[in-house]
Design an enzyme around this catalytic site. Structure first.
Site, PDB file in Angstrom:
ATOM      1  CB  THR A  63       7.573   7.550  15.900  1.00 51.58           C
ATOM      2  OG1 THR A  63       8.690   7.751  15.339  1.00 51.58           O
ATOM      3  CG2 THR A  63       7.742   6.970  17.213  1.00 51.58           C
ATOM      4  CB  ALA A  64       2.172   8.136  16.280  1.00 46.89           C
ATOM      5  CB  THR A  65       1.844   5.276  12.022  1.00 48.75           C
ATOM      6  OG1 THR A  65       1.350   6.649  11.582  1.00 48.75           O
ATOM      7  CG2 THR A  65       1.090   4.460  11.082  1.00 48.75           C
ATOM      8  N   GLY A 116       7.155   5.122   8.050  1.00 41.45           N
ATOM      9  CA  GLY A 116       6.192   6.036   8.194  1.00 41.45           C
ATOM     10  C   GLY A 116       6.481   6.683   9.457  1.00 41.45           C
ATOM     11  CD  GLU A 172       9.911  12.668  11.823  1.00 37.63           C
ATOM     12  OE1 GLU A 172      10.972  12.415  10.947  1.00 37.63           O
ATOM     13  OE2 GLU A 172       9.015  12.066  11.838  1.00 37.63           O
ATOM     14  CE  LYS A 220      -2.063   2.642   3.034  1.00 42.41           C
ATOM     15  NZ  LYS A 220      -1.972   3.905   2.529  1.00 42.41           N
ATOM     16  CB  CYS A 223      13.189   9.731   7.498  1.00 39.97           C
ATOM     17  SG  CYS A 223      13.889   8.498   6.407  1.00 39.97           S
ATOM     18  CD  GLU A 244      13.232   4.839   7.725  1.00 40.20           C
ATOM     19  OE1 GLU A 244      13.278   5.707   8.782  1.00 40.20           O
ATOM     20  OE2 GLU A 244      12.959   5.198   6.620  1.00 40.20           O
TER      21      GLU A 244
HETATM   22  O1  TXE Z   1       2.552   9.353   8.232  1.00 43.80           O
HETATM   23  P1  TXE Z   1       1.825   7.684   8.244  1.00 43.80           P
HETATM   24  P2  TXE Z   1       1.752  10.617   8.208  1.00 43.80           P
HETATM   25  C1  TXE Z   1       6.580  11.220  10.021  1.00 43.80           C
HETATM   26  C2  TXE Z   1       6.417  12.961   9.840  1.00 43.80           C
HETATM   27  C3  TXE Z   1       5.165  13.036   9.560  1.00 43.80           C
HETATM   28  C4  TXE Z   1       4.492  12.008  10.379  1.00 43.80           C
HETATM   29  C5  TXE Z   1       3.116  11.760  10.191  1.00 43.80           C
HETATM   30  O2  TXE Z   1       6.976  13.274  11.042  1.00 43.80           O
HETATM   31  O3  TXE Z   1       4.580  14.204   9.797  1.00 43.80           O
HETATM   32  O4  TXE Z   1       5.362  10.950  10.356  1.00 43.80           O
HETATM   33  O5  TXE Z   1       2.999  11.380   8.761  1.00 43.80           O
HETATM   34  C6  TXE Z   1      -0.153   4.110   6.436  1.00 43.80           C
HETATM   35  N1  TXE Z   1      -2.222   0.439   9.639  1.00 43.80           N
HETATM   36  N2  TXE Z   1       6.885  10.406   8.634  1.00 43.80           N
HETATM   37  O6  TXE Z   1       0.576  10.690   9.141  1.00 43.80           O
HETATM   38  O7  TXE Z   1       0.280   7.859   8.928  1.00 43.80           O
HETATM   39  C7  TXE Z   1      -0.273   5.319   5.474  1.00 43.80           C
HETATM   40  O8  TXE Z   1      -1.638   4.809   4.741  1.00 43.80           O
HETATM   41  C8  TXE Z   1      -1.261   0.528   8.468  1.00 43.80           C
HETATM   42  C9  TXE Z   1       8.272   9.981   8.671  1.00 43.80           C
HETATM   43  O9  TXE Z   1       1.372  11.084   6.742  1.00 43.80           O
HETATM   44  O10 TXE Z   1       2.632   7.104   9.375  1.00 43.80           O
HETATM   45  C10 TXE Z   1       0.915   5.395   4.747  1.00 43.80           C
HETATM   46  O11 TXE Z   1       1.110   4.399   3.781  1.00 43.80           O
HETATM   47  N3  TXE Z   1      -0.704   1.438   7.730  1.00 43.80           N
HETATM   48  C11 TXE Z   1       8.528   9.100   7.408  1.00 43.80           C
HETATM   49  C12 TXE Z   1       2.188   4.917   5.735  1.00 43.80           C
HETATM   50  O12 TXE Z   1       1.127   4.479   6.602  1.00 43.80           O
HETATM   51  C13 TXE Z   1      -1.123   2.582   8.013  1.00 43.80           C
HETATM   52  C14 TXE Z   1       7.567   8.995   6.349  1.00 43.80           C
HETATM   53  C15 TXE Z   1       2.740   6.352   6.497  1.00 43.80           C
HETATM   54  O13 TXE Z   1       1.809   7.211   7.057  1.00 43.80           O
HETATM   55  C16 TXE Z   1      -1.987   2.945   9.372  1.00 43.80           C
HETATM   56  C17 TXE Z   1       6.262   9.858   6.573  1.00 43.80           C
HETATM   57  C18 TXE Z   1      -2.368   1.899  10.125  1.00 43.80           C
HETATM   58  N4  TXE Z   1      -2.986   1.881  11.102  1.00 43.80           N
HETATM   59  C19 TXE Z   1       6.062  10.283   7.597  1.00 43.80           C
HETATM   60  N5  TXE Z   1      -1.792   4.330   9.313  1.00 43.80           N
HETATM   61  C20 TXE Z   1       9.665   8.670   7.352  1.00 43.80           C
HETATM   62  N6  TXE Z   1      10.313   7.678   8.570  1.00 43.80           N
HETATM   63  O14 TXE Z   1      10.511   8.652   6.305  1.00 43.80           O
HETATM   64  C21 TXE Z   1      -1.335   4.786   8.612  1.00 43.80           C
HETATM   65  N7  TXE Z   1      -0.756   4.015   7.558  1.00 43.80           N
END
Ligand code: TXE
Length: 479
Positions: A227-229, A225, A383, A172, A281, A247
């Site tokens: 950290t909270a996710t 993605g 972040e 995805k 990141c 990551e």
């Molecule tokens: O990322 P999410 P968000 C950091 C950065 C950013 C913050 C939030 O600080 O401001 O994270 O970004 C999928 N089960 N990074 O909210 O939500 C989502 O659909 C399964 C750091 O946009 O973490 C997407 O495909 N999947 C970073 C992916 O997770 C889920 C890059 C990342 O989205 C899900 C991006 C769930 N419950 C943001 N919820 C890096 N490390 O490079 C969401 N997703």
């Protein structure tokens, strides 16, 4: 334009028939729609992957190499179209998507297509008694979930080792940047990837993403993605005993010592601060500068930040395009406001940019440099993931190390010094998965990639990724 799921080799809408809007951040308008997929679509994708697994996992590494290499060729042949699509979907400058994102996506696929030809396993000899050898077998169906900041780049970084190792994938991409994964699914069809080997399900994280993580038949999950996710994902997957690679975020330090090549340090810091609008990141967002060169470094960084062109992503001269979404720009701007409340001085930037014309509703902002904040404040600890950096002076090496390690993240770090002893001393002690010395973002795809602390679990890259996507089995033969 309708983006479609790629399931069992076919391009299809969501089972429910519902759609989500997809925005062009450079103009702030909807320009396409994506399937609002859910558990029913994931079920179809997993069952297609399960059906394809016996064939794909036994077709041989030469065949997997051949098909993956063909996909890489097709990315190369469609570079311009893919780069334009990436910029339209994410807002990033075309110079970034055409020089970084798409070439790297091609390199990822080619790298793992060939890596599998060189991948081996161990044997352990018990003299006179027995021999053990390790089988490295594909896991089965695996889930790959990628973010919006480097869309096709990170999408391919995950699926390539998974496929090369013989797994079938349900992937995805981020709902914010789905376009290049969709174009990629067409290239997979053209390259002759057998149906079901790769399935791409579009949609929201908590709905489509969650269904991938929860599905009992996805045996491993690779995620990049927030950290909270990542924490939420781990809580879902761990009780099901899935293999996990996470990551996550970073709050990376740049340590600038007075003995470094200052000109090089400043020029590179402009990139490590504002490259891709700070939405990488690995960007360095906490810049610690040794006191004797603090003012000189600060003034020159500010001067160069002010010269960066922000605006139309499709203009080759543009350095910074739009941020990925309205909500994300609001989040980044809210941190600038917080920095002011915490006592910081905004030396440059901190405001939105209106490039005018068709781009007047896009999500632009000026590169921002802040000083005068205590290290413990939220701006210096959380972040931000935007074009915002903070500057702080330091006196000694010990102090620099303490500052560098003072956050809950541990992804990357950069040290600027001409003292090799200092550099290697610090490299050992810095809490980070990657240490760059007198450079930034120099990447060899064979190296282990990932973070410690709240920046994640596991390593991607090279054979580490192939190890993640295989299950080791010890076979013992008694003499
Ligand atoms: O990322 P999410 P968000 C950091 C950065 C950013 C913050 C939030 O600080 O401001 O994270 O970004 C999928 N089960 N990074 O909210 O939500 C989502 O659909 C399964 C750091 O946009 O973490 C997407 O495909 N999947 C970073 C992916 O997770 C889920 C890059 C990342 O989205 C899900 C991006 C769930 N419950 C943001 N919820 C890096 N490390 O490079 C969401 N997703």
């Amino acid at each position: 334009m309708d983006i479609l799921n790629y399931i069992d080799g076919e391009l299809v809408p969501a089972e429910s028939g519902s759609w989500l809007d997809n925005y062009d951040p450079s103009i702030g308008k909807v320009y396409s729609r994506i399937p609002d997929s859910g558990p029913a679509d994931v079920e179809k994708a997993v069952s297609a992957a399960k059906k394809a697994f016996p064939g794909w996992s036994t077709c041989g590494i030469q065949e997997r190499y051949r098909i993956l290499n063909r996909i890489a060729d097709l990315i190369g042949a469609n570079q311009r179209e893919l780069a334009e699509a990436e910029s339209r979907d994410s807002g990033k400058a075309i110079r970034t998507s055409s020089s970084v994102d798409i070439p790297r996506a091609e390199a990822n696929i080619r790298f793992f297509a060939t890596a599998i030809l060189h991948f081996g396993s161990e044997s352990h000899h018990m003299e006179g008694e027995a021999i053990n050898y390790t089988l490295r077998q594909p896991i089965g169906v695996v889930g790959c979930i990628s973010p919006w900041n480097l869309p096709l780049y990170l999408f391919t970084w995950k699926i390539a080792p998974a496929l090369a190792a013989g797994n079938c994938v349900v992937a995805k991409p981020s709902e914010l940047t789905p376009m290049t994964a969709f174009l990629f699914s067409r290239l997979c069809q053209e390259a002759g990837l057998p149906p079901g080997v790769l399935n791409i399900v579009h949609g929201l994280g908590p709905k489509a993403g969650q269904a991938i993580v929860e599905h009992p038949d996805t045996k491993a999950i690779s995620f990049t993605g927030g950290t909270a996710t990542g924490k939420h994902l781990a809580a879902t997957a761990a009780p099901m005993f899935k293999k996990l690679s996470l990551e996550l975020g970073g709050k990376n330090p740049n340590l600038v010592f007075a003995d470094c090549d200052l000109d090089k340090a400043i020029a590179t810091t402009v990139h490590s601060s504002f490259g891709n609008n700070g939405q990488i990141c690995l960007c360095g967002s906490r810049i610690y500068i040794q006191r004797p060169v603090y003012e000189q470094f600060r003034d020159e960084l500010v001067r160069r930040a002010e010269k960066l062109t922000v605006g139309n992503p499709f203009d080759e001269k543009t350095k910074l395009g739009a941020l990925v979404s309205k909500q994300h720009r609001e989040k980044v701007l809210s941190y600038v406001q917080l920095a002011r409340e915490e006592g910081g001085t905004v030396l440059t930037g901190g405001e939105t940019v209106n490039p005018g014309g068709e781009f007047s509703e896009g999500y632009y902002m000026r590169p921002t440099v802040i000083e005068g904040l205590p290290n413990s404040c939220r701006t210096n600890q959380e972040e931000i993931f935007g074009p915002v950096v903070t500057l702080q002076p330091f006196d000694t090496e010990e102090e620099a190390l303490e500052l560098a390690n003072s956050v809950k993240y541990g992804l990357s770090s950069t040290i600027w010094t001409n003292d090799i002893h200092r550099a290697t001393r610090l490299a050992e002690k810095i809490e980070a998965g990657i240490v760059w010395i007198n450079c930034w973002m120099v990447r060899d795809l064979r190296t282990p990639f990932g973070g410690i602390k709240n920046s994640g679990v596991g390593r991607e890259g090279g054979f580490e990724a192939l190890r993640f996507f295989t299950e080791p089995k010890n076979v013992c033969i008694k003499y």
